[in-house]
Design a protein around this motif. Structure first.
Motif, PDB file in Angstrom:
ATOM      1  N   ILE A 152       0.828  -1.220   0.000  1.00  0.00           N
ATOM      2  CA  ILE A 152       0.000   0.000   0.000  1.00  0.00           C
ATOM      3  C   ILE A 152       0.869   1.281   0.000  1.00  0.00           C
ATOM      4  O   ILE A 152       0.508   2.281  -0.600  1.00  0.00           O
ATOM      5  N   LEU A 153       2.018   1.194   0.644  1.00  0.00           N
ATOM      6  CA  LEU A 153       2.908   2.362   0.689  1.00  0.00           C
ATOM      7  C   LEU A 153       3.443   2.674  -0.714  1.00  0.00           C
ATOM      8  O   LEU A 153       3.403   3.812  -1.179  1.00  0.00           O
ATOM      9  N   TRP A 154       3.946   1.641  -1.393  1.00  0.00           N
ATOM     10  CA  TRP A 154       4.540   1.859  -2.728  1.00  0.00           C
ATOM     11  C   TRP A 154       3.472   2.234  -3.743  1.00  0.00           C
ATOM     12  O   TRP A 154       3.719   3.075  -4.613  1.00  0.00           O
ATOM     13  N   GLU A 155       2.289   1.622  -3.636  1.00  0.00           N
ATOM     14  CA  GLU A 155       1.218   1.962  -4.573  1.00  0.00           C
ATOM     15  C   GLU A 155       0.754   3.403  -4.360  1.00  0.00           C
ATOM     16  O   GLU A 155       0.424   4.102  -5.310  1.00  0.00           O
ATOM     17  N   THR A 156       0.731   3.832  -3.102  1.00  0.00           N
ATOM     18  CA  THR A 156       0.326   5.212  -2.816  1.00  0.00           C
ATOM     19  C   THR A 156       1.338   6.194  -3.404  1.00  0.00           C
ATOM     20  O   THR A 156       0.960   7.205  -3.991  1.00  0.00           O
ATOM     21  N   ALA A 157       2.624   5.880  -3.271  1.00  0.00           N
ATOM     22  CA  ALA A 157       3.646   6.758  -3.875  1.00  0.00           C
ATOM     23  C   ALA A 157       3.415   6.864  -5.379  1.00  0.00           C
ATOM     24  O   ALA A 157       3.473   7.956  -5.956  1.00  0.00           O
ATOM     25  N   GLN A 217       7.318  -5.530  -8.884  1.00  0.00           N
ATOM     26  CA  GLN A 217       5.929  -5.682  -8.439  1.00  0.00           C
ATOM     27  C   GLN A 217       5.117  -4.394  -8.489  1.00  0.00           C
ATOM     28  O   GLN A 217       3.904  -4.434  -8.420  1.00  0.00           O
ATOM     29  N   HIS A 218       5.805  -3.257  -8.534  1.00  0.00           N
ATOM     30  CA  HIS A 218       5.073  -1.973  -8.481  1.00  0.00           C
ATOM     31  C   HIS A 218       5.473  -1.101  -9.657  1.00  0.00           C
ATOM     32  O   HIS A 218       6.172  -0.102  -9.499  1.00  0.00           O
ATOM     33  N   GLN A 219       5.027  -1.492 -10.824  1.00  0.00           N
ATOM     34  CA  GLN A 219       5.493  -0.828 -12.047  1.00  0.00           C
ATOM     35  C   GLN A 219       4.875   0.550 -12.260  1.00  0.00           C
ATOM     36  O   GLN A 219       5.302   1.278 -13.153  1.00  0.00           O
ATOM     37  N   ASN A 220       3.884   0.908 -11.442  1.00  0.00           N
ATOM     38  CA  ASN A 220       3.345   2.273 -11.549  1.00  0.00           C
ATOM     39  C   ASN A 220       4.077   3.250 -10.651  1.00  0.00           C
ATOM     40  O   ASN A 220       3.727   4.425 -10.587  1.00  0.00           O
ATOM     41  N   THR A 221       5.058   2.763  -9.929  1.00  0.00           N
ATOM     42  CA  THR A 221       5.819   3.621  -9.019  1.00  0.00           C
ATOM     43  C   THR A 221       7.238   3.760  -9.557  1.00  0.00           C
ATOM     44  O   THR A 221       7.843   2.772  -9.960  1.00  0.00           O
ATOM     45  N   ILE A 222       7.745   4.989  -9.555  1.00  0.00           N
ATOM     46  CA  ILE A 222       9.129   5.196  -9.981  1.00  0.00           C
ATOM     47  C   ILE A 222      10.058   4.962  -8.796  1.00  0.00           C
ATOM     48  O   ILE A 222       9.905   5.590  -7.739  1.00  0.00           O
ATOM     49  N   PHE A 223      10.993   4.048  -8.963  1.00  0.00           N
ATOM     50  CA  PHE A 223      12.019   3.803  -7.950  1.00  0.00           C
ATOM     51  C   PHE A 223      13.360   4.267  -8.494  1.00  0.00           C
ATOM     52  O   PHE A 223      13.723   3.922  -9.626  1.00  0.00           O
ATOM     53  N   ILE A 224      14.082   5.024  -7.686  1.00  0.00           N
ATOM     54  CA  ILE A 224      15.444   5.414  -8.052  1.00  0.00           C
ATOM     55  C   ILE A 224      16.385   4.664  -7.114  1.00  0.00           C
ATOM     56  O   ILE A 224      16.392   4.905  -5.898  1.00  0.00           O
ATOM     57  N   GLY A 225      17.124   3.728  -7.646  1.00  0.00           N
ATOM     58  CA  GLY A 225      18.091   2.983  -6.838  1.00  0.00           C
ATOM     59  C   GLY A 225      19.269   3.901  -6.533  1.00  0.00           C
ATOM     60  O   GLY A 225      20.011   4.284  -7.425  1.00  0.00           O
ATOM     61  N   ALA A 226      19.405   4.280  -5.258  1.00  0.00           N
ATOM     62  CA  ALA A 226      20.481   5.206  -4.880  1.00  0.00           C
ATOM     63  C   ALA A 226      21.841   4.562  -5.143  1.00  0.00           C
ATOM     64  O   ALA A 226      21.966   3.326  -5.165  1.00  0.00           O
TER      65      ALA A 226
END
Ligand SMILES: [Zn+2]
Length: 361
Positions: A152-157, A217-226
């Protein structure tokens, strides 16, 4: 003489190119303004900070310190964002210590805090390297980075168009025994608390596999790998995740020491993923630190120090410039970071701009 006193000086005679200003305006997508980095910029006049950034050619600055808690988020929104809104983008965070008190309700609560942080002006979410190492649930069990309870956290982002800058694990050497084979032994001896020997800690690669499964799993969320997707030692691994997941980006902060010791692979990596790599320093607003990164990205200078003080802090090696072409520099310095900010993404979605490289589906 002790080995620690041995500091051989290179007698190579090669070119030194001083890059005072970057070829294009820069967005620094991974940095800090808090007390522990750069000496507490909210206790100095704002003009002093803006002068340094102007001189460095840094036009916008992601400040990730809001990831440390809502109090510091608000302090930085009040001090920096409200007075120079075009220059600063402040990221929020999650208070993991509440998991013990809130139990099963924690994930939903964390997602609701994120909404509130955005209403106050946060423009992204910063996740510090605690997954697998210190984040605990209500049973005091270590939580892995792809724990399904946090969906829910990642989907909300994703729903709020907030990019997530995520740091997991640490350099590979920090998970290995501190013996004669450890390539960062001197650094670990200076900072014993940076060691995560596994066991008892999870292995480096199991944490990284958790990151890969989270992003997939959360392809609608942008993740930036630091720090180059948290695995600058293995660009083939990072490359394969970038290929599999269009919602994955990386920043290069605090890792030119790694990139610059593998200049052929690094250059290929930048050319191949030119739309997905973000500039970042992580050294505070430090002019000389910026200039070394510009030299690394723009020149073909050979065998120079990656550290402003010329101390081999991360390991005993020097780096080589990767002389990126102009179009790649412009994307890494500016365009890629600009495209992932919430305001830009909303505009792009409205205009249906097909050039936008972002998540699909
Ligand atoms: Zn950082």
């Amino acid at each position: 003489m002790l080995l620690s006193d041995y500091r051989p000086k290179s007698q190579l005679v090669t070119r030194t190119t001083r890059i005072e200003r970057p070829r294009y305006p820069v967005i620094d997508a991974h940095n800090h303004l808090g007390e522990s980095f750069g000496g507490g910029w909210n206790s100095k006049p704002l003009s002093q900070l803006l002068d340094v950034l102007d001189e460095a050619g840094v036009v916008e600055y992601f400040d990730l310190d809001g990831g440390w808690g809502e109090q510091i988020l608000h302090e930085h929104l009040d001090y920096f964002k409200s007075r120079a809104p075009e220059r600063f983008h402040i990221f929020g965070g999650v208070n993991w210590t509440q998991w013990g008190n809130l139990g099963e309700k924690f994930p939903e609560w964390a997602a609701s805090r994120l909404r509130i942080q955005q209403q106050h002006g946060a423009e992204g979410l910063k996740i510090w390297k605690a997954f697998g190492l210190s984040v605990q649930d209500q049973e005091q069990e270590l939580v892995s980075v792809d724990d399904p309870r946090l969906a829910i956290l990642w989907e909300t982002a994703g729903e709020l168009s907030l990019p997530v800058i995520i740091h997991v694990a640490d350099p590979v050497a920090f998970f290995q025994p501190q013996d004669q084979f450890n390539e960062r032994l001197e650094e670990l001896e200076m900072h014993p608390d940076w060691a995560f020997l596994s066991p008892p800690f999870p292995s480096f690669i199991s944490i990284l596999e958790g990151l890969a499964s989270l992003v997939a799993q959360h392809q609608n969320t942008i993740f930036i790998g630091a720090h180059v997707g948290c695995y600058a030692e293995n660009l083939a691994w990072v490359s394969s995740l970038l290929e599999r997941c269009p919602n994955f980006y990386v920043d290069i902060s605090a890792r030119i020491g790694e990139l610059g010791r593998q200049p052929y692979s690094a250059r290929k990596f930048f050319l191949q993923h030119a739309d997905r790599i973000l500039f970042g320093s992580d050294m505070g607003p430090d002019l000389e630190a910026y200039r070394i990164i510009y030299r690394f990205l723009e020149t073909d200078d050979e065998y120079f120090s990656y550290d402003p003080q010329e101390k081999p802090r991360q390991g005993r090696w020097n780096i080589y410039g990767i002389h990126l072409p102009a179009d790649v520099l412009e994307k890494v310095y500016f365009t890629n970071a600009k495209n992932i900010l919430p305001k830009e993404r909303k505009n792009e979605q409205k205009n249906g701009d097909r050039n936008f490289v972002g998540p699909v589906g």
